[in-house]
Motif scaffolding. Sequence first.
Motif, PDB file in Angstrom:
ATOM      1  N   MET A 173       0.885  -1.123   0.050  1.00 40.81           N
ATOM      2  CA  MET A 173       0.008   0.009  -0.233  1.00 40.81           C
ATOM      3  C   MET A 173       0.706   1.113  -0.029  1.00 40.81           C
ATOM      4  N   HIS A 174       0.493   2.176  -0.813  1.00 38.49           N
ATOM      5  CA  HIS A 174       1.286   3.505  -0.787  1.00 38.49           C
ATOM      6  C   HIS A 174       0.292   4.452  -0.412  1.00 38.49           C
ATOM      7  N   VAL A 175       0.647   5.384   0.685  1.00 35.44           N
ATOM      8  CA  VAL A 175      -0.362   6.468   1.191  1.00 35.44           C
ATOM      9  C   VAL A 175       0.202   7.987   1.025  1.00 35.44           C
ATOM     10  N   ASP A 176      -0.563   8.802   0.354  1.00 33.27           N
ATOM     11  CA  ASP A 176       0.036  10.108   0.420  1.00 33.27           C
ATOM     12  C   ASP A 176      -1.042  10.984   0.657  1.00 33.27           C
ATOM     13  N   MET A 177      -0.676  11.834   1.727  1.00 33.08           N
ATOM     14  CA  MET A 177      -1.582  12.987   1.906  1.00 33.08           C
ATOM     15  C   MET A 177      -1.888  13.936   0.864  1.00 33.08           C
ATOM     16  N   ASP A 178      -3.167  14.519   0.699  1.00 30.74           N
ATOM     17  CA  ASP A 178      -3.476  15.523  -0.382  1.00 30.74           C
ATOM     18  C   ASP A 178      -2.848  16.795  -0.037  1.00 30.74           C
ATOM     19  N   ALA A 179      -1.980  17.476  -0.829  1.00 28.81           N
ATOM     20  CA  ALA A 179      -1.544  18.640  -0.701  1.00 28.81           C
ATOM     21  C   ALA A 179      -1.586  18.902   0.841  1.00 28.81           C
ATOM     22  N   PHE A 180      -0.265  18.368   1.502  1.00 30.15           N
ATOM     23  CA  PHE A 180      -0.692  18.267   2.971  1.00 30.15           C
ATOM     24  C   PHE A 180      -0.401  19.547   3.610  1.00 30.15           C
ATOM     25  N   PHE A 181       0.656  20.479   3.386  1.00 32.68           N
ATOM     26  CA  PHE A 181       0.974  21.630   4.115  1.00 32.68           C
ATOM     27  C   PHE A 181      -0.398  22.504   3.954  1.00 32.68           C
ATOM     28  N   ILE A 231       7.337  13.307   5.265  1.00 34.42           N
ATOM     29  CA  ILE A 231       6.458  13.769   6.291  1.00 34.42           C
ATOM     30  C   ILE A 231       5.111  13.305   6.075  1.00 34.42           C
ATOM     31  N   ASP A 232       4.782  13.199   4.875  1.00 36.16           N
ATOM     32  CA  ASP A 232       3.318  13.013   4.461  1.00 36.16           C
ATOM     33  C   ASP A 232       3.078  11.897   3.392  1.00 36.16           C
ATOM     34  N   GLU A 233       3.985  10.724   3.211  1.00 35.07           N
ATOM     35  CA  GLU A 233       3.857   9.684   2.311  1.00 35.07           C
ATOM     36  C   GLU A 233       4.727   8.630   2.890  1.00 35.07           C
ATOM     37  N   ALA A 234       4.020   7.296   2.712  1.00 28.87           N
ATOM     38  CA  ALA A 234       4.822   5.976   3.304  1.00 28.87           C
ATOM     39  C   ALA A 234       4.083   4.869   2.453  1.00 28.87           C
ATOM     40  N   TYR A 235       4.965   3.947   2.404  1.00 32.15           N
ATOM     41  CA  TYR A 235       4.534   2.541   1.976  1.00 32.15           C
ATOM     42  C   TYR A 235       4.257   1.664   3.176  1.00 32.15           C
ATOM     43  N   LEU A 236       3.180   0.579   3.032  1.00 34.88           N
ATOM     44  CA  LEU A 236       2.924  -0.325   3.951  1.00 34.88           C
ATOM     45  C   LEU A 236       3.028  -1.800   3.288  1.00 34.88           C
ATOM     46  N   ASP A 237       3.441  -2.551   4.041  1.00 35.39           N
ATOM     47  CA  ASP A 237       3.245  -3.986   3.651  1.00 35.39           C
ATOM     48  C   ASP A 237       2.098  -4.592   4.295  1.00 35.39           C
ATOM     49  N   ILE A 238       0.930  -4.866   3.887  1.00 37.50           N
ATOM     50  CA  ILE A 238      -0.108  -5.286   4.607  1.00 37.50           C
ATOM     51  C   ILE A 238      -0.184  -6.921   4.106  1.00 37.50           C
ATOM     52  N   THR A 239       0.636  -7.500   3.673  1.00 41.38           N
ATOM     53  CA  THR A 239       0.648  -8.894   3.055  1.00 41.38           C
ATOM     54  C   THR A 239      -0.021  -9.728   4.279  1.00 41.38           C
ATOM     55  N   ASP A 240       0.546  -9.573   5.399  1.00 38.99           N
ATOM     56  CA  ASP A 240      -0.048 -10.462   6.688  1.00 38.99           C
ATOM     57  C   ASP A 240      -1.182  -9.898   7.380  1.00 38.99           C
ATOM     58  N   VAL A 241      -1.827  -8.697   6.761  1.00 40.77           N
ATOM     59  CA  VAL A 241      -2.939  -8.442   7.572  1.00 40.77           C
ATOM     60  C   VAL A 241      -4.327  -9.111   7.270  1.00 40.77           C
TER      61      VAL A 241
END
Length: 347
Positions: A6-14, A102-112
Amino acid sequence: MDKVIMHVDMDAFFASVEVVDNPKLKGKPVMVGGTTERGVVSTCSYEARVFGVRSAMPVFMAKARCPEGIFLPVRYERYKEVSNVIFSILHEITPYVEPLSIDEAYLDITDVNDKPIEVAKFIKNKVKKETGLTISIGISYNKFLAKLASDWNKPNGLKIITEGMMPKILFPLPVRNVYGLGQKSAKKLNDIGVFTIEELYKLPKELLIEFFGKYGSEIYDRIRGIDKRKVEISRERKSIGRETTLRTDTEDKEELKEYIWEFAVDISETMHNKNVSSKSITIKIKTASFVNHTRSKTLNYYIDNAEEIYKEACSIIDELKLDEKIRLIGLSVSSLKENKIEQLSFY
């Protein structure tokens, strides 16, 4: 078992944080960054993007495109506070969280255990409830496709790219959407008549390697859905740096060195806090015509105090040939290593 990334990215964060803190800004073209003519835009709201305003655009240019725009200074501590809330939510899902910024990340949710779509909805709802912000999420079986999916229908987007969709789902997209292809590389492809990923897909691997070196092989694989990069829980910090746009353009090296001293003190303090040393020093300059240049120096030993950083940085500046005035100066240190303290034995 296939990975679920999963890739999460805040929209126009600041800009979005500023709107949440001041609802009167809602629906207006908000730009966060430098507030003087010589500054640059860090982030802008989607209302501002309609006018052609983009991140890293000089403020004077943004004002020309959007005269009614609202320009606000950066409040980094506030954004960091909101970011911490969001990352706490992500860590509720899985410990496998790789921060990219500060506003973006990858998650490995294979085991969720929950379905990926339900995990995404949980994150979106909780982020909205606790911060008032929207977040775009992409889900796929590797990093490249997950990030591509999160950009698909921003803001507040949610997209899943499955293996069965590949590679045709990518074909209409411009080549600049391929992770690793910057502006110059995209132009290089455009110059030979390659504008879409479908056209890129038809090129032989040998040609891409000739164009981009060994990285060409990764690009070839990526657009075929192959990306073996793993989600890394801890990302090693590769550099520490500071930069600023000058109040007025200058070619006075002594004036530049005054900024370098301030940067060296600040960088040294950060290095001490993180218990690291460096042996590579880099000076960055941007000319009055907006051309960037960097000059680096690698030492045979590690340093971490302001005086030594300043001394080595000044030696780089002394060697610079300034053909035009400078509008931005920056200093960074890299090739970092942790300072290990040995405990002396009493025996």
